[in-house]
Design a protein around this motif. Structure first.
Motif, PDB file in Angstrom:
ATOM      1  N   LEU C 248       0.813  -1.217   0.000  1.00 33.77           N
ATOM      2  CA  LEU C 248       0.000   0.000   0.000  1.00 33.77           C
ATOM      3  C   LEU C 248       0.846   1.267   0.000  1.00 33.77           C
ATOM      4  O   LEU C 248       0.358   2.348  -0.259  1.00 33.77           O
ATOM      5  N   ARG C 249       2.114   1.087   0.327  1.00 29.07           N
ATOM      6  CA  ARG C 249       3.006   2.250   0.321  1.00 29.07           C
ATOM      7  C   ARG C 249       3.548   2.539  -1.074  1.00 29.07           C
ATOM      8  O   ARG C 249       4.181   3.547  -1.306  1.00 29.07           O
ATOM      9  N   GLN C 250       3.327   1.615  -1.973  1.00 29.72           N
ATOM     10  CA  GLN C 250       3.948   1.746  -3.285  1.00 29.72           C
ATOM     11  C   GLN C 250       3.343   2.876  -4.103  1.00 29.72           C
ATOM     12  O   GLN C 250       2.171   3.230  -3.933  1.00 29.72           O
ATOM     13  N   ASP C 251       4.133   3.378  -5.029  1.00 34.51           N
ATOM     14  CA  ASP C 251       3.685   4.494  -5.867  1.00 34.51           C
ATOM     15  C   ASP C 251       2.492   4.125  -6.725  1.00 34.51           C
ATOM     16  O   ASP C 251       1.606   4.954  -6.947  1.00 34.51           O
ATOM     17  N   TYR C 252       2.485   2.905  -7.209  1.00 32.66           N
ATOM     18  CA  TYR C 252       1.393   2.585  -8.123  1.00 32.66           C
ATOM     19  C   TYR C 252       0.041   2.588  -7.438  1.00 32.66           C
ATOM     20  O   TYR C 252      -0.991   2.687  -8.085  1.00 32.66           O
ATOM     21  N   ILE C 253       0.054   2.487  -6.132  1.00 35.69           N
ATOM     22  CA  ILE C 253      -1.217   2.591  -5.402  1.00 35.69           C
ATOM     23  C   ILE C 253      -1.702   4.040  -5.439  1.00 35.69           C
ATOM     24  O   ILE C 253      -2.893   4.319  -5.613  1.00 35.69           O
ATOM     25  N   THR C 254      -0.740   4.956  -5.292  1.00 36.58           N
ATOM     26  CA  THR C 254      -1.112   6.362  -5.387  1.00 36.58           C
ATOM     27  C   THR C 254      -1.651   6.658  -6.785  1.00 36.58           C
ATOM     28  O   THR C 254      -2.652   7.364  -6.945  1.00 36.58           O
ATOM     29  N   THR C 255      -0.966   6.123  -7.796  1.00 35.96           N
ATOM     30  CA  THR C 255      -1.433   6.311  -9.170  1.00 35.96           C
ATOM     31  C   THR C 255      -2.865   5.808  -9.311  1.00 35.96           C
ATOM     32  O   THR C 255      -3.712   6.473  -9.903  1.00 35.96           O
ATOM     33  N   ALA C 256      -3.096   4.624  -8.768  1.00 37.51           N
ATOM     34  CA  ALA C 256      -4.439   4.050  -8.909  1.00 37.51           C
ATOM     35  C   ALA C 256      -5.476   4.942  -8.253  1.00 37.51           C
ATOM     36  O   ALA C 256      -6.558   5.167  -8.793  1.00 37.51           O
ATOM     37  N   ARG C 257      -5.147   5.442  -7.079  1.00 39.97           N
ATOM     38  CA  ARG C 257      -6.085   6.334  -6.401  1.00 39.97           C
ATOM     39  C   ARG C 257      -6.272   7.606  -7.200  1.00 39.97           C
ATOM     40  O   ARG C 257      -7.375   8.137  -7.306  1.00 39.97           O
ATOM     41  N   ALA C 258      -5.143   8.078  -7.784  1.00 36.88           N
ATOM     42  CA  ALA C 258      -5.212   9.322  -8.557  1.00 36.88           C
ATOM     43  C   ALA C 258      -6.103   9.161  -9.772  1.00 36.88           C
ATOM     44  O   ALA C 258      -6.569  10.141 -10.346  1.00 36.88           O
ATOM     45  N   LYS C 259      -6.316   7.944 -10.187  1.00 33.00           N
ATOM     46  CA  LYS C 259      -7.188   7.718 -11.328  1.00 33.00           C
ATOM     47  C   LYS C 259      -8.646   7.768 -10.928  1.00 33.00           C
ATOM     48  O   LYS C 259      -9.527   7.655 -11.757  1.00 33.00           O
ATOM     49  N   GLY C 260      -8.879   7.881  -9.624  1.00 34.54           N
ATOM     50  CA  GLY C 260     -10.268   8.004  -9.185  1.00 34.54           C
ATOM     51  C   GLY C 260     -10.917   6.668  -8.872  1.00 34.54           C
ATOM     52  O   GLY C 260     -12.126   6.574  -8.698  1.00 34.54           O
TER      53      GLY C 260
END
Lengths: 671, 338, 354
Positions: C248-260
């Motif tokens: 959950l700390r990974q960047d791609y999780i942030t990306t996924a969230r950023a996608k809405g």
């Protein structure tokens, strides 16, 4: 509910159940009334508080869920074999005695009196060497075949010819061929080199083999026409009936046995069946007897299941009040190694009887509603309600068991290649010499220094009596008032001062006593000796060492232990079965008793076994016991009295020392 | 702390208006003042560069706007982020999700770690399309192909089912951009998109974004510490230091006529290809401040060559130097490029 | 991938050979008399007994001969026939089990398999669920509860827990008895009318349309499964939790969230496939562990699995049986690891097996 909530609830449930489980079963309520009564005591009027015995309660009816099945939760289901000629374990006896019949059997609870079984009657010659049995007619084996005298003869012959020094056959070879003959192979090679050597036996001189077999045929003869079987013993043998009544006297059906692959009855081939092991014998897991129960299944390690035999032949009970047919349809003996689980089964009512180790009796006793004490006069039990009269269990207590453990001195310890148990090996205070125990004063000292009360209290939960001599209570020749040692530190000290011309007292000694880890009895004996001897003086050091079983066995085999604690479970309820091993047989050999001593014993032992009347035997064994006391060859410990727990819906239990605690299932009932 | 700046147009006419955005992190070591009351506006079609060192709060402010800050330990203390007339900070999570990816898209620094390694590129693109544009599988796949084409990935049809590790660095970033653009967002926030790439690829990516911006009429916020990149593509620049905007203005003013010692320092650190050989690179002495327990006064003061007594006690506000160009420095008039 | 599988399978005989040789060598440390202790329950009545045993079972022969015999069997001097030998499929006779080893395995292994299969589900599924719950609610009360729940389970001695359950649910309530099935059901299962397709009572009873037996078997399995699950959850839970926290700390999780994407989708589609990868290995180990036999649970619940049989054999130095277990376990281990590897390759596209 969301997933999160589900898991929280589950977690709480689990924790809750843990807490509840810890509370355990509700305690039974005991109501005790106190009453104050005035009494006359020595002329004065005194007020005495008396605890009134509760009014006799109308007994609650105890009913089981399934009266047709009897379940025993045993400590283990681990018998090796069901071949009667091979089985030498009491667990195996338990089953074999229910599946098979013998020529004679016990009169109910009396282990010293015999009544007809497969033999209707018998005659014994004046000289005690010839026994003729009339074989009962109309008896059927479980597979439907008829019992004939040939079957009887075949069974005994086959057993003896199968041999094996770790089978019970020596109990036959001695009366058949003479004392000291423990295995059929000794008829082929006297030195005993061929014992347990099937390849060697097969390769032996065919003439010698044939001769051996023919000797067996001479001893055991049958006559189908006359309906008799005759035994021609090599000498008068008092324990012979007792030998035949045991599990190794169980009669097989010859045709069936041959079908399974056992010896075909021909003297030309017996050597091919010699020394078959308990696992390779074709009768390992198959049975076909005449007994009250049949084997439905045996799942090693898990359970055995017996079913009643509706065609059992018995029409006369073995004793007054006994039964003639089984009333319980199925018997299930389960192996449940964990005590907690057996206990749970008792509580749940799933087990009608269970093995209760001594250390757990305090847990089970609160559940006992009826307490039955052994009555040595009647050979029965006197029962009374406990303080918890509605308890679901019944306890039988106080009947003497048939095993005894002794601490035996080794007269000549093997020190070849070093021996850690004797310390320095010298009488310098730091060890013991290899012949330490050959001095009678040492042996007497150890006897006087043994605290029987402590032993009985610690190892046997107080339920035992000190034993007098090498025999055990309840048999001809045993006298509870005979000569025995008791804990007497003063005498112990005196004997120590006399030992080895005072060297022992001057220098002290050090030795190690070993026990196999897990064996509490042996450990306790060692601990008592350690404590009492060092109480006299710290320079008498007994160190205790627990060994894993294989190491313990190896040490014993190599005669390295200076003192070893060992037990004997009797094969038959006869003084010879105790005198022989302890005075001249196995144990005597292991103790390396001096020849002259063994010779003295031998005379008496031989006389005892050959004597034809009880009075004669009693006299012989009395002398033997005196010698045992005078020479103090061992510390005779105690015979425990046993306990047997059962559910109260079970009935008609009786105790026969030989059948130990499970009895003959056919005689039991269940509501 | 600077207050809301009016850049001349009425509020409702800006695409994005940030007012006094403040974000703090409550950690075991103390309270980290990551973003300290920043304000700015953004109009349609503009490219805003946000520059500063690591830790100056440039990424955090963007994440705050998108409400992607982990709460706890983070907390957006106060402020407003008005996007198309609505305050993003006051929207419900559900409403916010409709904004993210659809109206405002964000792409990140390292496409290797920012793309899910176990999902195909195609999946990661079509995901948004299916979510925000209600396309079905076939439609979204077609569109994804178009997007990959658009960002210049050759043989897009074959590459749609490839995984991120099967792409080169530059290609990955292009794919990332494709992902960001997939739903035609009004604003694209690019958080250091070229930092992890080598120089030649950097140029390509910058180029790509510019082209796409022209073509699609996108508004871009480009966050970076690399002044060179910003020079090439931004219309306006916000220079941030220690959580505050310390200078802002059109790019040519920032570069040509900086009035904050920090900006000066940054520019001075740039290797000047036209400079003479042998001139040593100027690097700003000292370290950026610890954002926990910030001192009163100007955060740059400890490192500032222009500092005076006042700088140590009073925090300077953004003040106009010329229209559209503001700096937060007591000595801003003195600060000149040499 | 096929090459990879073949190569891994070829390793099996090598591995098993090595381990069995090792065990034989270890046993040679003991003298023949000590090794004969297996065959004697208590001090033998007769002096010659031990010699007989040593002769009979060849305990004093050189180790390589003993090993060869175990491998290839012995030749009967009279008939010339070769008997026994592992390579000929003869596993020998188990002294501790009082039956041929093959029979014992045939009976006990399915029991262990049944228990393991049933227990794996709650252990792994439950552990994963709890671990995800904990990670997603990091440091909130739910996370703390999950962690404590796991630690208590891990620290709780299994026999205590087992006995507690036994007391409550069996002795007091009579709901769930120990053992594998009840007597009445056993009679039916052993009878010729009942067809044993898989030797797993639950499945077979369904196939025979005997739902009463199915329920009986299940009743007996519930407590061992709960005991095992509660104790083993913790491990899966911990690994899942920390792996998920890491993921959950990974960047791609942030990306996924950023996608809405909704948080649920982010976790399910983006985090789990990555976060659960260490759990695959753990799952494999758990299955192996459950199959190797869970001795204490088997003992407390009197469940006839291979764990208690193996323990019994080991304690009594029953070489033949121990070696058979080694072979079985070794095989299971290699297969489990192989399956884990294949699963990894399936889930993580970066892993390529060759």
């Amino acid at each position: 509910m969301s997933k999160k909530t589900w898991w929280s609830v589950l977690g709480l449930l689990v924790i809750a159940s843990m807490v509840l489980g810890a509370c355990g079963a509700p305690e039974p309520e005991v109501v005790v009334e106190t009453v104050v009564v005035t009494k006359e005591v020595q002329g004065e009027t005194v007020e005495v508080v008396v605890t009134a015995t509760p009014e006799p309660v109308v007994p609650v009816e105890f009913k089981s869920a399934d009266p047709s099945t009897f379940v025993v939760a045993a400590i283990s289901e681990g018998i090796d074999t069901l071949d009667p000629a091979w089985n030498y374990e009491s667990d195996g006896d338990d089953i074999i005695l229910n599946l098979y019949d013998q020529l004679v059997t016990y009169e109910g609870p009396n282990a010293s009196k015999f009544v007809p079984a497969l033999a209707t009657d018998w005659t014994i010659s004046e000289d005690g060497m010839t026994y003729v049995f009339n074989i009962r007619e109309g008896v059927k084996f479980h597979n439907g075949a008829d019992l004939t005298p040939e079957d009887v003869a075949y069974t005994i012959q086959r057993g003896v010819l199968q041999g094996g020094t770790w089978s019970p056959q020596w109990l036959f070879t001695e009366p058949f061929f003479g004392t000291g003959i423990y295995d059929i192979a000794e008829l082929v090679d006297e030195t005993g080199a061929l014992d347990d050597d099937p390849d060697g036996v097969k390769a032996a001189d065919p003439e010698a083999l044939m001769a051996a077999c023919e000797r067996v045929m001479d001893v055991v003869q049958y006559d189908d026409a006359a309906g008799t079987v005759t035994f021609n013993l090599s000498q008068s043998w008092a324990p012979f009936l007792a030998t035949l009544a045991q599990s190794w006297g169980s009669i097989l059906d010859k045709d069936w046995a041959i079908e399974q692959g056992a010896w075909d009855g021909d003297c030309a081939t017996w050597q091919n069946y010699y020394g078959i092991t308990s696992e390779t014998t074709p009768l390992r897991d198959k049975t076909n007897g005449t007994g009250p129960y049949m084997l439905e299944s045996w799942t090693p390690g898990e359970e055995k299941v017996l079913v009643a035999n509706p065609d059992w032949w018995r029409t006369e009970p073995t004793f007054e009040g006994g039964k003639t047919a089984p009333t319980i349809e199925r018997i299930v003996v389960k192996g449940v190694s964990e005590w907690g689980t057996r206990y749970a089964m008792l509580q749940a009512g799933d087990a009608d009887g269970a093995d209760v180790p001594r250390e757990n009796i305090a847990q089970v006793d609160p559940m006992v509603g009826e307490w039955c004490e052994y009555n040595a006069e009647t050979l029965g039990f006197d029962c009374a309600p406990t303080e918890n009269p509605n308890g679901p269990l019944r306890l039988f207590r106080g009947a003497p068991a048939t095993t005894r453990t002794d601490a035996m001195f080794v007269f000549d310890i093997n020190a070849e290649g070093g021996n850690p148990y004797i310390g320095s090996g010298e009488l310098d205070g730091n060890g013991i010499p290899t012949d330490f125990f050959s001095d009678v004063h040492v042996r007497k000292a150890f006897n006087y220094c043994f605290d029987w009360d402590a032993f009985i209290a610690d190892a046997l939960a107080g339920e035992a009596i000190q034993n007098v001599g090498p025999l055990i209570p309840g048999m001809v020749g045993y006298d509870q008032n005979g000569p025995m040692y008791s804990y007497d530190p003063a005498m112990c000290e005196e004997e120590l001062k006399l030992a080895w011309d005072g060297q022992v007292w001057e220098n002290g000694f050090r030795m190690q006593v070993a026990y196999n880890t897990g064996n509490v009895t042996r450990q306790t004996v060692a601990q008592i000796l350690q404590a009492t001897l060092s109480d006299i003086d710290p320079k008498f050091q007994v160190e205790i060492i627990g060994l894993p079983w294989p190491s313990f066995l190896a040490a014993i085999r190599a005669s390295r232990l200076p003192l070893y604690i060992s037990g004997w479970q009797e094969d038959l309820h006869d003084p010879h079965n105790w005198a022989q091993p302890f005075m001249i047989g196995t144990y005597a050999a292991r103790q390396v008793l001096p020849d002259w001593m063994v010779a003295e014993f031998q005379e008496l032992v031989n006389a005892g076994v050959a004597a034809t009347t009880d009075e004669e035997r009693a006299e012989v064994y009395k002398q033997l016991t005196q010698l045992d006391y005078d020479y103090a060859i061992a510390i005779r410990l105690a015979v425990a009295t046993g306990r047997h727990y059962e559910q109260r819906w079970v009935g008609d239990y009786y105790y026969n020392a030989i059948n130990a605690w499970t009895g003959r299932y056919y005689s039991m009932s269940k509501q | 702390m600077a207050v809301g700046i009016d850049l001349g147009k009425p509020t409702s006419q800006h695409l994005l208006e940030v007012r006094d955005l403040t974000t703090r992190f409550y950690t075991e070591d103390g309270v980290v003042h990551a973003v300290n009351g920043i304000s700015y506006t953004l109009d349609e079609g503009e490219t805003l560069g946000v520059v500063g060192e690591s830790g100056c709060g440039k990424s955090v402010h963007a994440l705050s706007m998108m409400r992607l800050i982990p709460i706890p330990p983070g907390k957006i203390e106060k402020g407003e982020v008005i996007f198309k007339g609505r305050d993003l900070l006051k929207l419900s999570e559900e409403e916010m999700r409709h904004i993210r990816g659809a109206e405002i898209a964000m792409i990140f620094q390292d496409p290797m770690t920012s793309l899910n390694p176990v999902l195909t590129i195609g999946f990661q693109i079509t995901e948004s399309l299916q979510l925000h544009q209600g396309m079905d599988k076939a439609q979204s796949r077609e569109r994804a192909l178009e997007l990959l084409d658009m960002v210049g990935i050759p043989e897009a049809a074959l590459r749609l089912d490839d995984y991120p590790h099967q792409f080169s660095g530059g290609m990955r970033q292009r794919a990332m951009i494709a992902m960001g653009l997939s739903c035609n967002p009004s604003i694209l926030i690019a958080d250091e998109p070229t930092t992890a790439l080598d120089v030649t690829i950097q140029a390509q990516i910058v180029d790509l974004v510019k082209r796409l911006q022209d073509k699609l009429g996108m508004t871009v916020i480009w966050i970076t510490h690399d002044l060179g990149v910003v020079a090439g593509m931004a219309d306006r620049v916000n220079v941030m230091y220690a959580g505050s905007i310390i200078e802002t203005g059109p790019v040519k003013y920032i570069y040509g006529d900086p009035h904050h010692p920090y900006t000066l320092g940054l520019l001075g650190s740039l290797p000047n290809p036209e400079g003479s050989m042998g001139v040593r690179l100027y690097s700003i002495p000292g370290e950026p401040p610890d954002l926990v327990g910030m001192p009163k006064g100007c955060p740059f003061a400890p490192r500032c060559t222009f500092k005076v007594e006042r700088c140590l006690h009073e925090m300077p506000m953004l003040e106009e130097i010329e229209p559209g160009h503001l700096a937060a420095c007591w000595e801003k008039d003195r600060v000149r490029r040499v | 991938m096929v090459n990879y599988i073949i190569r891994r399978l070829l390793m099996v005989p090598l591995l098993l050979f090595g381990v069995t040789v090792l065990i034989f060598l270890m046993l040679q440390v003991l003298s023949p008399v000590e090794r004969s202790a297996l065959y004697v329950r208590d001090i033998p009545r007769n002096e010659r007994v031990l010699e007989g045993i040593i002769k009979r079972y060849g305990l004093d022969q050189p180790v390589h001969i003993q090993y060869w015999k175990w491998l290839m069997g012995t030749i009967d001097p009279q008939t010339g026939d070769r008997q026994g030998g592992i390579l000929r499929g003869e596993f020998g006779y188990s002294r501790t089990a009082s039956q041929p080893v093959a029979e014992m395995l045939a009976r006990r292994f399915p029991a262990s398999l049944e228990l393991a299969l049933l227990a794996v589900i709650p252990v792994i599924a439950g552990g994963i669920l709890l671990g995800v719950v904990g990670a997603v609610n990091h440091n909130k009360p739910l996370d703390q509860f999950v962690r404590i729940f796991g630690i208590v389970g891990w620290s709780f001695p299994d026999f205590v827990f087992g006995l507690l359950l036994l007391m409550l649910f069996y002795a007091n309530l009579g709901w769930f008895p120990p053992g594998r099935i009840s007597d009445w059901a056993n009679q039916i299962v052993q009878s010729p009318e009942f067809h044993n397709y898989t030797q797993l009572i639950t499945i077979d009873s369904l196939l025979n349309l005997r739902f009463d037996i199915f329920w009986d078997a299940l009743r007996h399995l519930i407590m061992p499964v709960i005991t095992l699950a509660y104790l083993w959850w913790a491990l899966t839970l911990r690994v899942t939790r920390s792996s998920m926290l890491e993921t959950l700390r990974q960047d791609y999780i942030t990306t996924a969230r950023a996608k809405g994407l909704s948080e649920r989708t982010v976790i399910r589609r983006h985090a789990l496939p990555n976060g659960l990868m260490p759990v695959i290995t753990l799952g494999g180990n758990t299955v192996v562990g459950l199959l190797s036999g869970v001795v204490i649970v088997e003992t407390v619940y009197n469940y006839p699995g291979i764990g208690s049989a193996a323990a019994d054999a080991a304690v009594n130095l029953d070489v033949i049986t121990v070696l058979a277990f080694v072979l079985l376990n070794g095989f299971i281990l290699v297969m489990a690891n192989l399956i884990v590897d294949i699963l990894y390759a399936y889930i993580d596209p970066r892993v390529r097996l060759d």
